[in-house]
Every structure is written in structure tokens, then in C-alpha cells.
Write an enzyme that holds these catalytic residues in place. Structure first.
Site, PDB file in Angstrom:
ATOM      1  N   PHE A 152       0.859  -1.186   0.000  1.00 34.56           N
ATOM      2  CA  PHE A 152       0.000   0.000   0.000  1.00 34.56           C
ATOM      3  C   PHE A 152       0.902   1.244   0.000  1.00 34.56           C
ATOM      4  O   PHE A 152       0.831   2.081   0.889  1.00 34.56           O
ATOM      5  CB  PHE A 152      -0.929   0.001   1.215  1.00 34.56           C
ATOM      6  CG  PHE A 152      -1.849  -1.183   1.266  1.00 34.56           C
ATOM      7  CD1 PHE A 152      -3.052  -1.179   0.566  1.00 34.56           C
ATOM      8  CD2 PHE A 152      -1.513  -2.311   1.997  1.00 34.56           C
ATOM      9  CE1 PHE A 152      -3.904  -2.279   0.605  1.00 34.56           C
ATOM     10  CE2 PHE A 152      -2.364  -3.415   2.039  1.00 34.56           C
ATOM     11  CZ  PHE A 152      -3.559  -3.401   1.336  1.00 34.56           C
ATOM     12  N   LEU A 153       1.758   1.311  -1.003  1.00 34.61           N
ATOM     13  CA  LEU A 153       2.761   2.375  -1.076  1.00 34.61           C
ATOM     14  C   LEU A 153       2.294   3.497  -1.981  1.00 34.61           C
ATOM     15  O   LEU A 153       1.970   3.264  -3.143  1.00 34.61           O
ATOM     16  CB  LEU A 153       4.090   1.816  -1.600  1.00 34.61           C
ATOM     17  CG  LEU A 153       4.662   0.605  -0.867  1.00 34.61           C
ATOM     18  CD1 LEU A 153       5.952   0.146  -1.535  1.00 34.61           C
ATOM     19  CD2 LEU A 153       4.897   0.917   0.605  1.00 34.61           C
ATOM     20  N   LEU A 253     -10.236  14.121  -1.813  1.00 40.29           N
ATOM     21  CA  LEU A 253     -11.323  15.003  -2.248  1.00 40.29           C
ATOM     22  C   LEU A 253     -10.749  16.261  -2.907  1.00 40.29           C
ATOM     23  O   LEU A 253     -11.346  17.322  -2.854  1.00 40.29           O
ATOM     24  CB  LEU A 253     -12.218  15.390  -1.059  1.00 40.29           C
ATOM     25  CG  LEU A 253     -13.094  14.285  -0.488  1.00 40.29           C
ATOM     26  CD1 LEU A 253     -13.948  14.821   0.664  1.00 40.29           C
ATOM     27  CD2 LEU A 253     -13.989  13.655  -1.550  1.00 40.29           C
ATOM     28  N   CYS A 263      -0.791   2.576 -10.151  1.00 36.66           N
ATOM     29  CA  CYS A 263      -1.768   1.771  -9.408  1.00 36.66           C
ATOM     30  C   CYS A 263      -3.214   1.963  -9.857  1.00 36.66           C
ATOM     31  O   CYS A 263      -3.842   1.029 -10.367  1.00 36.66           O
ATOM     32  CB  CYS A 263      -1.654   2.059  -7.910  1.00 36.66           C
ATOM     33  SG  CYS A 263      -0.108   1.486  -7.186  1.00 36.66           S
TER      34      CYS A 263
END
Length: 441
Positions: A152-153, A253, A263
Site C-alpha cells: 500500500f505504497l 477530495l 496503481c
């Protein structure tokens, strides 16, 4: 503990360097001789904050090694991480697992003693089981287990993300494998980050679910910004208003030109394909993919409209080429859609990025390269802020405007506030807000 990392790309380099920082003996394997030679000479091929020092320190300490000899790296290694590329497969948007299976085959041949084979690459659900079956078939005598351990880089903060993660997700079937992974991640567990042990399928889905959800937030805020432009709203205020809702929060947001990088584009497409193949179509994710693709393709139309309907013979400065700040990654960057469209429409484009050099990138043929933001803007009819590099946030706007032929700024990252712009001669266009300055009259 000896650890092998197969693939010295973005994920492999960060993972290998961070594991060496924990004190393990880490061997990073890559088939690219030039890359291995560069790394052994202390040259890091990617731009990532803190990575160069981490590699240098651990290589000098003798804990981090770079090699093309996969057999030697894997032999006697208790853990072997597969961190090779899983690009989008041409034709159907699925993840191409050719490199993963190639690595698994090479690992199978090299196994010598018990090892846990760990997928660190982003792979579709079911991959860990396929790797287990593949290695079992190729080496029925091998003593091994398989684990799914997605990364989760975030590019630009990958080292911190590895060393100080929100959580570590591990999919395993055997307690023996679980204990090896628990030992590897003990330094992280001691900081309070949870180690989430689960099955293969759940671990693999967690990665895609996280990226799919975040991509969905970005697509949502971008379309909401478009609505704000049409009805007179201010997306900054709207995002702040909904972000203070604890059920929503402020992350992801910020409107912009569309998401890119290594990714989100490929993972959303792969998730959509996986869902269709499983008979559970993910219509929300499919809509996100279409919305993002359309947004990047429509960038040139947006710019042309803001410049009065034509960009022909206009000199346009584009500030920022990388898909996001603090990285040199050009994969699926909005610049790859915008710049060719502008040059095709007869605009003269001059580009500047603090890290990326467009030389040799076919999409940038005919583009002039500047050494600074001010040099790029000199004599320009418009300046486009395309990447949110910090150095663009504090530009001397009066100096910038004075050097331009026409003081027009198209801020596709909303780096400046209306208060900032009100003090300048700029005609200002941004995302999800009303135009300001001479062009708005």
C-alpha cells in the site's frame, strides 16, 4: 533471516531497502544488468523521497545486495517476495501475470530449504493459489508455503508508508508461513500497526478494494467539480463541507486532471475484469474507469475553451509532467493526453518539471524543454499547472505574469486561491470554481 526480493522496480526497491533497514539480509534480484550495475554503484533509478539514503546506508552496512543471480539469492532464503510488474494486459484490461508466473517458475527451480513465497506485486484474486499449484507441479519435492502480502505504497511517500503503515495485510494458509511473516513485520507491529492475517482471496481483494474505493472518490470529486463550474459553486468549499463529516473525511477530495500512476488506472481496470469474470460485475468501478479516461481525454478541450476556442499558434507553458508531485512516474500521467492534443492543434508547448525530463518520450516530440517555471512562462500565452509540485505553490505571480505575452493561468490542481489571484493581473481558470480576472468579464 535471509530474504530475496524478485524485481528491483518501484515496489521491490522500496520493500527491499526497508526490510534491510529492519536488519534482515536482503537480496534484490533483477534481470536488467544496467539497473543492477547502477544500484551497486549507488545510483537509484527512481525518484522517491528517502529511498536513496536508505539504499546507500544498508548497502554499505552489508545488509542490502543487488544481483542478477536469482538462484543464489533464493537459496536458503526463508522468505522470497515476488515484486515484479503486473501491467494491464493489452486487449482486455486484465492484469498481465506473465512476469509473476515466470518468477514463480524460476523460484521453484532455485528453492533450497524451506521458504515462504510471498506475492508483493498487485495481483488478481486467485493468484496465490495458482502460484502454489504451479510451484507444486514444477517442484513436488520443494518445502514451501505461499502468502499474499499486498503493498500500500503511495508514490512520493513510499518509504514512510512501508515503515509506518496503517496496517499490514497477510494472506496465508499455514501457521508456519504466518510465523515467518510475523517475524518479518515484528518491527512494524511494535509501533502499533495491526497485522491482519486472513486467507489468500481476502488479502488479494483488500488491495484492489482500497485502490478502487480511493479512485472512486477522485472520480466523484472531479465530476462534482464539473457541476460546481456549471451552477456557480466552489468545489473547495463543497469538499471542505463534506469532508468534515466523520463518515467521509477529507482524503482524496482534491479535484484535478484525472488520476494516473502505476496503481489506480491498472488496478481499477483489473478489478472490473475480475468482477465480470466472476459473474459479479462491478458497475461502479467500470464507471470510474470510463469517467477518468474521459476526463484526461477532455483536458485539451477544456484548455481550448478557456483560451477562446483555439490554441493554434499559441505558446503554452505546461508546468509539471509527472502524474503527481514527488515522483518521476509518467505512467498514465494526464500530460500524456494533454500535450500531444495541444501540439496536434498547432500549439507551441514548452514544458517544465522539477524531475521528469521529456527527452525521449514520444508523446513529447516537438515540445520545448525549459529549465524553470519562469523560463517556461516567458513569452507564453498561457501557463498550465498540471502537477502539484510544491515549488509551483509559491511562484512570484507578478513576475510570472510580467514575462508572459498574455497573463492567463489554467490551474488544473487548484494550487492558488481566489485571494491569491485577485492581487494579480492573471485571467485565472481552475477546477470547480468560477473564472477570475479579465477573461471572466
Amino acid at each position: 533471516m535471509k530474504i530475496a526480493v524478485i524485481g528491483a522496480g518501484y515496489v521491490g526497491l522500496v520493500s527491499g531497502a526497508c526490510l534491510a533497514q529492519f536488519g534482515f539480509d536482503v537480496f534484490c534480484v533483477d534481470h536488467d544488468a544496467a539497473k543492477v550495475e547502477a544500484l551497486n554503484a549507488g545510483r537509484v533509478p527512481i525518484h522517491e523521497a528517502g529511498l536513496g539514503k536508505l539504499i546507500h546506508d544498508n548497502a554499505r552496512a552489508g545488509r542490502l545486495h543487488f544481483t542478477m543471480d536469482l538462484k543464489a539469492a533464493v537459496s536458503k532464503a526463508e522468505a522470497v517476495f515476488i515484486a515484479v510488474s503486473t501491467p494491464t494486459r493489452r486487449g482486455d484490461d486484465a492484469a498481465d501475470l506473465a512476469y509473476v508466473h515466470q518468477a514463480a517458475s524460476q523460484i521453484a527451480a532455485a528453492l533450497d530449504g524451506y521458504s515462504v513465497i510471498i506475492t508483493k506485486s498487485t495481483v488478481p484474486v486467485g493468484t496465490a493459489r495458482k502460484i502454489k499449484a504451479q510451484i507444486t507441479a514444477e517442484r513436488p519435492d520443494a518445502d514451501f508455503d505461499v502468502a499474499a502480502n499486498p503493498e500500500f505504497l503511495r508514490e512520493g511517500s513510499a518509504v514512510d508508508d512501508f515503515l509506518k503503515p496503517d496496517r499490514v495485510v497477510i494472506g496465508t494458509e499455514k501457521k508456519r508461513a504466518q510465523e515467518v511473516l510475523r517475524k518479518i513485520y515484528q518491527p512494524i507491529a511494535m509501533t502499533g500497526a495491526p497485522l491482519i492475517f486472513t486467507d489468500f482471496e481476502s488479502a488479494e481483494l483488500i488491495k484492489y478494494a482500497a485502490n478502487g474505493y480511493l479512485a472512486m472518490r477522485l472520480a466523484f470529486i472531479n465530476q462534482l467539480a464539473d457541476l460546481c463550474e456549471e451552477v456557480g459553486g466552489d468545489i473547495a468549499v463543497v469538499a471542505k463541507g463534506i469532508g468534515h463529516d466523520k463518515r467521509i473525511g477529507h482524503h482524496y477530495l482534491q479535484p484535478g486532471p484525472g488520476f494516473g500512476g502505476s496503481c489506480f488506472p491498472k488496478d481499477t481496470k483489473a478489478l472490473a475484469v475480475t468482477a465480470r469474470e466472476a459473474g459479479a460485475p462491478f458497475s461502479l468501478i467500470e464507471a470510474v474507469v470510463k469517467a477518468n479516461d474521459k476526463r484526461k481525454l477532455d483536458l485539451s478541450t477544456r484548455v481550448t475553451r478557456m483560451l477562446g476556442g483555439s490554441v493554434a499558434d499559441k505558446r503554452i507553458a505546461v508546468l509539471g509532467l509527472a502524474f503527481k508531485a514527488d515522483t518521476d512516474d509518467m505512467r498514465d500521467a494526464p500530460a500524456l493526453d494533454l500535450i500531444p492534443a495541444l501540439t496536434a492543434a498547432k500549439a507551441q508547448v514548452v514544458a517544465y518539471d522539477p524531475v521528469v525530463k521529456p527527452n525521449g518520450v514520444s508523446a513529447f516530440e516537438g515540445v520545448e524543454w525549459a529549465k524553470s517555471a519562469y523560463a517556461a512562462a516567458k513569452g507564453a500565452d498561457a501557463v498550465i499547472l498540471l502537477t502539484e509540485w510544491n515549488e509551483f505553490r509559491g511562484l512570484d505571480l507578478a513576475k510570472l505574469a510580467k514575462s508572459m505575452r498574455a497573463a492567463v493561468m489554467i490551474d488544473l490542481r487548484n494550487l492558488y486561491s481566489p485571494t491569491d489571484i485577485a492581487k494579480t493581473p492573471f485571467a485565472y481558470h481552475s477546477i470547480g470554481r468560477q473564472a477570475m480576472g479579465p477573461s471572466s468579464n
